[in-house]
Every structure is written in C-alpha cells, then in structure tokens.
Design an enzyme around this catalytic site. Structure first.
Site, mmCIF file in Angstrom:
data_model
loop_
_atom_site.group_PDB
_atom_site.id
_atom_site.type_symbol
_atom_site.label_atom_id
_atom_site.label_comp_id
_atom_site.label_asym_id
_atom_site.label_seq_id
_atom_site.Cartn_x
_atom_site.Cartn_y
_atom_site.Cartn_z
ATOM 1 N N CYS A 170 28.134 39.595 43.669
ATOM 2 C CA CYS A 170 28.697 40.464 42.622
ATOM 3 C C CYS A 170 27.925 40.469 41.305
ATOM 4 C CB CYS A 170 30.148 40.078 42.365
ATOM 5 S SG CYS A 170 31.213 40.470 43.762
ATOM 6 N N GLU B 182 38.998 44.641 42.461
ATOM 7 C CA GLU B 182 39.393 43.322 42.966
ATOM 8 C C GLU B 182 38.667 42.231 42.176
ATOM 9 O OE1 GLU B 182 41.794 42.342 45.123
ATOM 10 O OE2 GLU B 182 41.137 40.465 44.262
ATOM 11 N N ARG C 267 37.589 35.530 44.023
ATOM 12 C CA ARG C 267 36.319 34.810 44.141
ATOM 13 C C ARG C 267 36.189 34.301 45.571
ATOM 14 N NH1 ARG C 267 37.925 30.064 40.450
ATOM 15 N NH2 ARG C 267 39.809 30.621 41.554
ATOM 16 N N VAL D 297 36.152 41.163 50.894
ATOM 17 C CA VAL D 297 37.298 41.685 50.137
ATOM 18 C C VAL D 297 38.329 42.341 51.055
ATOM 19 C CG1 VAL D 297 37.975 43.485 48.487
ATOM 20 C CG2 VAL D 297 36.153 41.907 47.927
ATOM 21 N N ASP E 265 36.621 48.912 60.354
ATOM 22 C CA ASP E 265 35.226 48.648 59.990
ATOM 23 C C ASP E 265 34.326 49.359 60.979
ATOM 24 O OD1 ASP E 265 33.996 46.170 58.040
ATOM 25 O OD2 ASP E 265 32.614 47.139 59.444
ATOM 26 N N LYS F 171 27.337 29.712 46.312
ATOM 27 C CA LYS F 171 28.257 28.718 45.766
ATOM 28 C C LYS F 171 28.923 28.002 46.935
ATOM 29 C CE LYS F 171 32.141 31.841 44.970
ATOM 30 N NZ LYS F 171 33.138 32.209 43.981
ATOM 31 N N THR G 76 29.140 47.895 47.824
ATOM 32 C CA THR G 76 28.468 48.741 46.823
ATOM 33 C C THR G 76 27.249 47.971 46.308
ATOM 34 O OG1 THR G 76 30.044 47.890 45.185
ATOM 35 C CG2 THR G 76 30.466 50.091 46.056
HETATM 36 P P1 NAD Z 1 31.073 43.220 52.621
HETATM 37 O O1 NAD Z 1 29.685 43.688 52.814
HETATM 38 O O2 NAD Z 1 31.450 41.818 52.989
HETATM 39 O O3 NAD Z 1 32.078 44.180 53.430
HETATM 40 C C1 NAD Z 1 31.979 45.562 53.475
HETATM 41 C C2 NAD Z 1 32.381 46.008 54.866
HETATM 42 O O4 NAD Z 1 32.532 47.424 54.869
HETATM 43 C C3 NAD Z 1 31.362 45.687 55.959
HETATM 44 O O5 NAD Z 1 31.994 44.949 56.974
HETATM 45 C C4 NAD Z 1 30.897 47.056 56.447
HETATM 46 O O6 NAD Z 1 30.598 47.070 57.826
HETATM 47 C C5 NAD Z 1 32.100 47.916 56.125
HETATM 48 N N1 NAD Z 1 31.848 49.362 55.994
HETATM 49 C C6 NAD Z 1 30.827 49.990 55.364
HETATM 50 N N2 NAD Z 1 30.990 51.326 55.432
HETATM 51 C C7 NAD Z 1 32.134 51.547 56.119
HETATM 52 C C8 NAD Z 1 32.859 52.722 56.479
HETATM 53 N N3 NAD Z 1 32.423 53.945 56.154
HETATM 54 N N4 NAD Z 1 33.999 52.585 57.174
HETATM 55 C C9 NAD Z 1 34.446 51.355 57.502
HETATM 56 N N5 NAD Z 1 33.823 50.208 57.158
HETATM 57 C C10 NAD Z 1 32.684 50.306 56.468
HETATM 58 O O7 NAD Z 1 31.422 43.497 51.086
HETATM 59 P P2 NAD Z 1 32.465 42.711 50.155
HETATM 60 O O8 NAD Z 1 31.847 41.454 49.623
HETATM 61 O O9 NAD Z 1 33.781 42.634 50.830
HETATM 62 O O10 NAD Z 1 32.551 43.714 48.922
HETATM 63 C C11 NAD Z 1 33.240 44.944 49.013
HETATM 64 C C12 NAD Z 1 33.413 45.504 47.615
HETATM 65 O O11 NAD Z 1 34.268 44.629 46.857
HETATM 66 C C13 NAD Z 1 32.117 45.619 46.820
HETATM 67 O O12 NAD Z 1 32.177 46.750 46.002
HETATM 68 C C14 NAD Z 1 32.125 44.375 45.964
HETATM 69 O O13 NAD Z 1 31.397 44.535 44.768
HETATM 70 C C15 NAD Z 1 33.612 44.222 45.668
HETATM 71 N N6 NAD Z 1 34.017 42.842 45.368
HETATM 72 C C16 NAD Z 1 33.512 41.806 46.096
HETATM 73 C C17 NAD Z 1 33.951 40.513 45.814
HETATM 74 C C18 NAD Z 1 33.397 39.340 46.591
HETATM 75 O O14 NAD Z 1 33.620 38.202 46.170
HETATM 76 N N7 NAD Z 1 32.721 39.547 47.698
HETATM 77 C C19 NAD Z 1 34.885 40.288 44.802
HETATM 78 C C20 NAD Z 1 35.397 41.371 44.108
HETATM 79 C C21 NAD Z 1 34.956 42.655 44.391
#
Ligand code: NAD
Length: 437
Positions: A263, A151, A154, A11, A30, A324, A86
């Site tokens: 998700c 967000e 997809r 995201v 990050d 997927k 999360t």
């Molecule tokens: P992800 O695990 O791919 O990315 C999270 C990133 O955050 C990691 O790179 C991690 O190293 C970094 N991180 C963790 N703690 C940190 C901190 N204190 N400071 C800086 N960086 C830090 O997760 P994601 O799939 O991108 O999902 C993120 C959020 O968005 C989640 O809550 C998820 O539910 C939501 N979301 C995800 C999607 C999806 O398709 N993946 C879609 C909509 C919403």
C-alpha cells in the site's frame, strides 16, 4: 444482506469472511480460477492469522461462497464491493485502475435491481465518478448508486482491524445507499465503531491522506535515526519522547529500513500524481517518497560498512523478506532492493523467512533459500535482520556466534539490545542507536 465481493485477495477475502461472520450472505468472486478452486478445497491462498478458521466456519454455516462467475453473484446481491488490486501503473506511477473498471463493466451487465456498488479498493479521487459512468453507459436502465468505502485494515492483523476499526468511512450522497451501508455495518456500529459519512470524493482522498501521513511519520523517524547515529543519540528513546505526546502518538515511529508493502509505496505515488494533475503539488509526500527510496540502498551500504565498504566474497544471511511480520506478502518489500544492492556489491546472499519462502522464490534470483535462521546464518559473515518476525527475537546468540564465519549482526528493526549482542561476541549495528559497527 446479500453481498458480492469482487476480488478475493487480502482485502476481499478478509472483508468477505468478516461480513459473513456478522451474519450476511457473502459470495466472493475472483477471476483467478486457481484461487477459487483452492478456497473451495478449504485452502487459504494467503497467510493471514485466523483467516482459515473464520473462512471454514462461515463456509460450513452456508454464509460464504467462492465463485468465478460475476453475474450470478451480482444478480443476487444488494451490495457489491469492488476489492480488486490498484497497483502502480508501469511507467508513470498513477494508480492502475484497469481491474476496477473491468469489474465495473462486469457488474453493470449483471445488475438486476437497485444495487449499491462500493469501491473498497484504494482509488484516486474521481474514480467513483468513472465507475458510475461505466455502469450507466453499459446498462442505462440499471438502478444503482456508487459508494466509496476505503479499507484501512493492516495485513497480519487484518481480522482484528476489520472487526474493530478505528473508523469506517462511507462516501455517498445517496440516502438509499447510505441506509444500505448502515445495514451492512450495523454489527460494527453496535460495537461502537465510529462510522463517518461524507461525500465520495472526500472518502477517496481520506484513504490516500491517511496512508501518506503514516508514510511521512516513518520517513521522518528514519531521518531522525540517521541523525541520531551521527550525534550519538538513541532514536528509540527520541521516538518515545515525542510519541508520548498525544498530538504525535507512539505508532509508526519505529526506525527501520524504510517502508514497503502493498500500500504505502503505490498510494504515496498515486497521491503525488493526483496532486500534480490538479496543480496542487504535494511536496512533503514527494520528499517522503524520495527519502524512502534512497534508504533501501543505504541499508546495503550499512551492511558493507561493517566490512570496510567491500562485500565481495562475503556471505550475508537475510532473516525475514516479507514487508512485515505475519504476512506472506512480498509486494514492494524493503528486502528486494536491499538484496539486489548486496548482490550488486558482490555479496552471496542466503535467505530465510518463516512464511514468505514461497513468494520469495518468485522474486529473488541467485540466492540460497534456507530452512531456518541457523541454517541461513551458518558460515555467513553477517546476519541482517530485515523483518521483525517473533521467532527472530530470541535467537541463541552463542550458537549463532559459533556457526557464523564472522560474528556480525545488522539489526534493521532494532529487535536486540546492543549490550546483549555485543556481550555474546558480536559486532552489532542497529538503526539510529549509538553503537555502530
Ligand atoms: P490482491 O491483489 O491481494 O487481490 C485482488 C484480487 O482481485 C486478486 O485475487 C485478483 O485475482 C482479483 N481480481 C482482479 N480483477 C478482478 C475482476 N475483474 N473480477 C474479480 N476478481 C478480480 O489485492 P489486495 O491487497 O486485496 O488489495 C485490494 C485493494 O485494497 C487495493 O486497492 C489496495 O490498495 C486496497 N487495500 C489493501 C490493503 C492491504 O493491506 N492489502 C489494505 C487496505 C486497502
């Protein structure tokens, strides 16, 4: 606008790259040094179509940067997005908010002027209040507002989804923050993407309600598929028959092995927990989760059914392991419990995925990783299509039949027509369609 994006995952990286493409100046932060080093070397740590070109062009134009240091990025920003993970908390299924709260603490220390802190991570109702409390406690003089902006992108179509969203939800009752958010999203607003302003709690709940509703559609059509198999009906035609009704819609009505991914599984669980905590149990969502969980092993039994229920000594080719197509994401992929169940039943498993192999190697033990679909299927007693990658849609079935020990296809995504497959000498079983092996 100067934007700091905390978290450069699926995201954060996509959102950061898209915001910079709109003309904003974005610094992605990050804690994963390897990820930031890779990005600074021009490598994209995830598979997302189009992201490499988008990142490269915005880095080149000086609008997109990658750092590990929160303080410099936040100090310079007008808007700070939190886009950290999360996941489900081990043990109880609540959302694990430790990454969000750790980010909030770091942000608090670095705020220098009025800053809008935006929760883009999917967080339970009330998390925005807690982020506000953490920042206030750490830095009582900070001028800030906490906004919820869930967000909906997809994976696999993330850039398109981000740039052409069905809607943007902004939860805040602070007019200054709303004005800043309007400026952040102005390019999309000019593109006529609807922006919905609401309060923070409503925005937080909207995200969980959306994902749980979509998960419900999937679980519903999967149960209809099971019934269709028993009564000799075709679930794909039922889905079309109901989906053409505008009140229902055609999307998320594809029968398959059950939903998975980063998700739906965790968000449905977290919503159930919120419902229980507030004494408003969500029985429909609870049932959806149970139905979906049971389905994964049921898919393994479907494979076993082709061999009279006994898989001992059988080799099974698994085509597709990511949750997927068009992503390398293996989080909660249906392939994981399916493969475990097949191994429990004594099968030897061979695996191929077009982009998921690196991730798959971290997840699966005692499987044979193969270079392509034909190598994977060679000598196998059955081929199971688990993820509907485009390259699996037009396999040379004659060649497959010649190299397999036993011509059996279990098509958990219904990407083949039963007639075509059986004409090539295969025993075929799809999902929710009359011809079962
Ligand atoms: P992800 O695990 O791919 O990315 C999270 C990133 O955050 C990691 O790179 C991690 O190293 C970094 N991180 C963790 N703690 C940190 C901190 N204190 N400071 C800086 N960086 C830090 O997760 P994601 O799939 O991108 O999902 C993120 C959020 O968005 C989640 O809550 C998820 O539910 C939501 N979301 C995800 C999607 C999806 O398709 N993946 C879609 C909509 C919403």
């Amino acid at each position: 606008m100067r934007i700091a994006m905390i978290g450069a995952g699926y995201v954060g990286l996509v959102s950061g790259a898209c915001f910079s493409d709109f003309g904003h100046h974005v610094t992605c932060v990050d804690t994963d040094q390897g990820k930031i080093d890779a990005l600074n070397n021009g490598e994209i740590p995830i598979h997302e179509p189009g992201l490499d070109a988008l990142v490269a062009s915005n880095v080149k134009q000086g609008r997109l940067k990658f750092v590990t240091d929160v303080a410099s990025a936040v100090g310079a920003a007008e808007v700070v997005f939190i886009a950290v993970g999360t996941p489900s908390r081990r043990g109880d299924g609540h959302a694990d908010l430790s990454y969000v709260y750790a980010a909030a603490l770091e942000i608090a220390k670095a705020i220098k002027k009025f800053t809008v802190v935006v929760n883009k991570s999917t967080v339970p109702v009330g998390s925005g209040d807690e982020v506000e409390r953490i920042i206030r406690e750490e830095n009582p003089d900070a001028e800030f507002a906490v906004v919820s902006n869930p967000e909906f992108l997809r994976e696999g179509a993330a850039i398109r989804d981000f740039k052409h969203p069905d809607r943007i939800v902004i939860g805040s009752s602070d007019q200054r923050a709303k004005d800043v958010m309007a400026e952040v999203y102005r390019p999309l607003h000019l593109n006529s993407s609807p922006i919905m302003y609401t309060d923070r709690r409503t925005a937080e709940l909207t995200k969980y309600a959306a994902n749980s509703f979509l998960a419900t559609k999937v679980a519903f059509i999967n149960e209809i598929a099971d019934l269709a198999e028993k009564v000799g009906a075709n679930v794909q035609e039922v889905a079309r028959g109901i989906g053409l009704d505008n009140r229902i819609g055609l999307k998320f009505l594809h029968a398959g092995p059950g939903y998975g991914g980063s998700c739906f599984p965790k968000d449905t669980l977290a919503l159930i927990k919120t419902g229980q905590d507030y004494e408003a149990p969500l029985r429909i969502v609870e049932t959806v989760v149970a139905v979906n969980d049971q389905r994964k092993r049921a898919m393994a039994r479907k494979v076993a059914h082709a061999f009279g229920g006994n898989l001992r000594g059988k080799s099974i080719a698994i085509l597709g392991v990511t949750f997927k197509p068009n992503t390398d994401d293996m989080r909660d992929a249906p392939s994981i419990p399916l493969i475990t169940a097949l191994q429990d039943m004594g099968a030897e498993v061979r695996v191929y995925d077009p982009v998921g192999m690196e991730q798959a190697k971290k997840v699966f033990e005692n499987v044979t990783f193969c270079e392509g679909p034909y190598e994977c299927a060679r000598g196998c007693h059955a081929m199971v299509i688990v993820t509907e990658w485009e390259q699996f849609r037009a396999l040379d079935l004659k060649e497959m039949a010649a190299i397999m020990a036993c011509p059996v296809i279990i098509d958990l995504r219904n990407i083949y027509s039963p007639d075509e497959v059986t004409r090539n000498g295969f025993l075929y079983s799809g999902v929710g369609r009359p011809q079962a092996v």
